[in-house]
Design a protein around this motif. Structure first.
Motif, PDB file in Angstrom:
ATOM      1  N   MET A  68       0.855  -1.191   0.000  1.00  0.00           N
ATOM      2  CA  MET A  68       0.000   0.000   0.000  1.00  0.00           C
ATOM      3  C   MET A  68       0.884   1.231   0.000  1.00  0.00           C
ATOM      4  N   GLY A  69       0.286   2.350  -0.323  1.00  0.00           N
ATOM      5  CA  GLY A  69       1.012   3.607  -0.319  1.00  0.00           C
ATOM      6  C   GLY A  69       0.041   4.767  -0.332  1.00  0.00           C
ATOM      7  N   VAL A  70       0.604   5.951  -0.447  1.00  0.00           N
ATOM      8  CA  VAL A  70      -0.202   7.162  -0.494  1.00  0.00           C
ATOM      9  C   VAL A  70       0.030   7.809  -1.854  1.00  0.00           C
ATOM     10  N   GLY A  71      -1.049   8.069  -2.572  1.00  0.00           N
ATOM     11  CA  GLY A  71      -0.976   8.731  -3.864  1.00  0.00           C
ATOM     12  C   GLY A  71      -1.018  10.240  -3.692  1.00  0.00           C
ATOM     13  N   THR A  72      -2.214  10.784  -3.598  1.00  0.00           N
ATOM     14  CA  THR A  72      -2.402  12.223  -3.442  1.00  0.00           C
ATOM     15  C   THR A  72      -3.201  12.496  -2.179  1.00  0.00           C
ATOM     16  N   ILE A  73      -2.756  13.483  -1.409  1.00  0.00           N
ATOM     17  CA  ILE A  73      -3.522  13.957  -0.256  1.00  0.00           C
ATOM     18  C   ILE A  73      -4.297  15.177  -0.742  1.00  0.00           C
ATOM     19  N   THR A  74      -5.621  15.133  -0.568  1.00  0.00           N
ATOM     20  CA  THR A  74      -6.493  16.212  -1.015  1.00  0.00           C
ATOM     21  C   THR A  74      -7.020  16.969   0.197  1.00  0.00           C
ATOM     22  N   TYR A  75      -6.867  18.278   0.158  1.00  0.00           N
ATOM     23  CA  TYR A  75      -7.359  19.170   1.206  1.00  0.00           C
ATOM     24  C   TYR A  75      -8.525  19.951   0.605  1.00  0.00           C
ATOM     25  N   GLY A  76      -9.739  19.559   0.947  1.00  0.00           N
ATOM     26  CA  GLY A  76     -10.928  20.200   0.399  1.00  0.00           C
ATOM     27  C   GLY A  76     -11.619  21.025   1.464  1.00  0.00           C
ATOM     28  N   THR A  77     -11.932  22.270   1.145  1.00  0.00           N
ATOM     29  CA  THR A  77     -12.624  23.151   2.089  1.00  0.00           C
ATOM     30  C   THR A  77     -13.924  23.616   1.454  1.00  0.00           C
ATOM     31  N   VAL A  78     -15.024  23.472   2.214  1.00  0.00           N
ATOM     32  CA  VAL A  78     -16.335  23.902   1.736  1.00  0.00           C
ATOM     33  C   VAL A  78     -16.774  25.116   2.564  1.00  0.00           C
ATOM     34  N   ASN A  79     -17.347  26.121   1.854  1.00  0.00           N
ATOM     35  CA  ASN A  79     -17.789  27.331   2.543  1.00  0.00           C
ATOM     36  C   ASN A  79     -19.299  27.326   2.742  1.00  0.00           C
ATOM     37  N   LYS A  80     -19.830  28.437   3.265  1.00  0.00           N
ATOM     38  CA  LYS A  80     -21.254  28.523   3.577  1.00  0.00           C
ATOM     39  C   LYS A  80     -22.135  28.462   2.331  1.00  0.00           C
ATOM     40  N   LEU A  81     -21.559  28.710   1.157  1.00  0.00           N
ATOM     41  CA  LEU A  81     -22.313  28.622  -0.099  1.00  0.00           C
ATOM     42  C   LEU A  81     -22.212  27.232  -0.726  1.00  0.00           C
ATOM     43  N   GLN A  82     -21.631  26.286   0.014  1.00  0.00           N
ATOM     44  CA  GLN A  82     -21.439  24.916  -0.448  1.00  0.00           C
ATOM     45  C   GLN A  82     -20.501  24.836  -1.654  1.00  0.00           C
ATOM     46  N   GLN A  83     -19.545  25.760  -1.724  1.00  0.00           N
ATOM     47  CA  GLN A  83     -18.531  25.757  -2.774  1.00  0.00           C
ATOM     48  C   GLN A  83     -17.259  25.125  -2.218  1.00  0.00           C
ATOM     49  N   TRP A  84     -16.701  24.187  -2.962  1.00  0.00           N
ATOM     50  CA  TRP A  84     -15.488  23.495  -2.539  1.00  0.00           C
ATOM     51  C   TRP A  84     -14.262  24.113  -3.209  1.00  0.00           C
ATOM     52  N   ILE A  85     -13.197  24.232  -2.433  1.00  0.00           N
ATOM     53  CA  ILE A  85     -11.893  24.649  -2.952  1.00  0.00           C
ATOM     54  C   ILE A  85     -10.913  23.550  -2.561  1.00  0.00           C
ATOM     55  N   TYR A  86     -10.115  23.089  -3.525  1.00  0.00           N
ATOM     56  CA  TYR A  86      -9.212  21.964  -3.289  1.00  0.00           C
ATOM     57  C   TYR A  86      -7.754  22.375  -3.421  1.00  0.00           C
TER      58      TYR A  86
END
Length: 150
Positions: A68-86
């Protein structure tokens, strides 16, 4: 005998202080994943989030399966308008079973006031892609004040 008791009490106090120190920065909770790795520590320093500043996220994991391993770590943040920024951190590295790995990333907090959730997912290096570890943190950024929650 008194010296022994005092020494034991001092060691207990130091241990409690170290545990309290860890509790100040370990925030959030685990979320759904394959379980191929276990997030043993998730620290954010400094905590609490302040608008338009940065913090270092430290993630410690144990690899639970062979090959096993780690590919990509994704940091996703959602705001009050339900918009995601990665934001993405590419690792693409296999690790030995039962090994302990540490990953660090500098995250930039949002500039607008409001409630936010940041979800961190550790993707596998296998095909098809999988979410092998997941952690989520919720927080509020206000005008010169912050309310945090786990």
């Amino acid at each position: 005998m008194k010296v022994f008791i005092v020494a034991v009490l001092l060691l207990s106090l130091v241990s409690a202080s170290n545990q309290l120190s860890n509790l100040r920065t370990q925030v959030g909770q685990s979320c759904a994943s394959t379980g191929y790795l276990t997030i043993t520590e998730f620290d954010v320093e400094p905590w609490a989030p302040v608008a338009a500043t940065s913090a270092t996220i430290t993630i410690e994991v144990v690899i639970n399966r062979p090959n096993m391993g780690v590919g990509t770590i994704t940091y996703g943040t959602v705001n009050k308008l339900q918009q995601w920024i990665y934001e993405y951190q590419v690792i693409d590295q296999p690790y030995a079973q039962y090994s302990h790995q540490t990953f660090q990333y500098v995250i930039y907090w949002p500039t607008a006031t409001g409630n936010y959730v940041t979800q961190v997912t550790l993707g596998g290096i296998n095909t098809p892609p999988s979410i092998d570890g997941c952690w989520t943190v919720s927080y509020t950024i206000g005008w010169g004040w912050n309310i945090t929650s786990n």
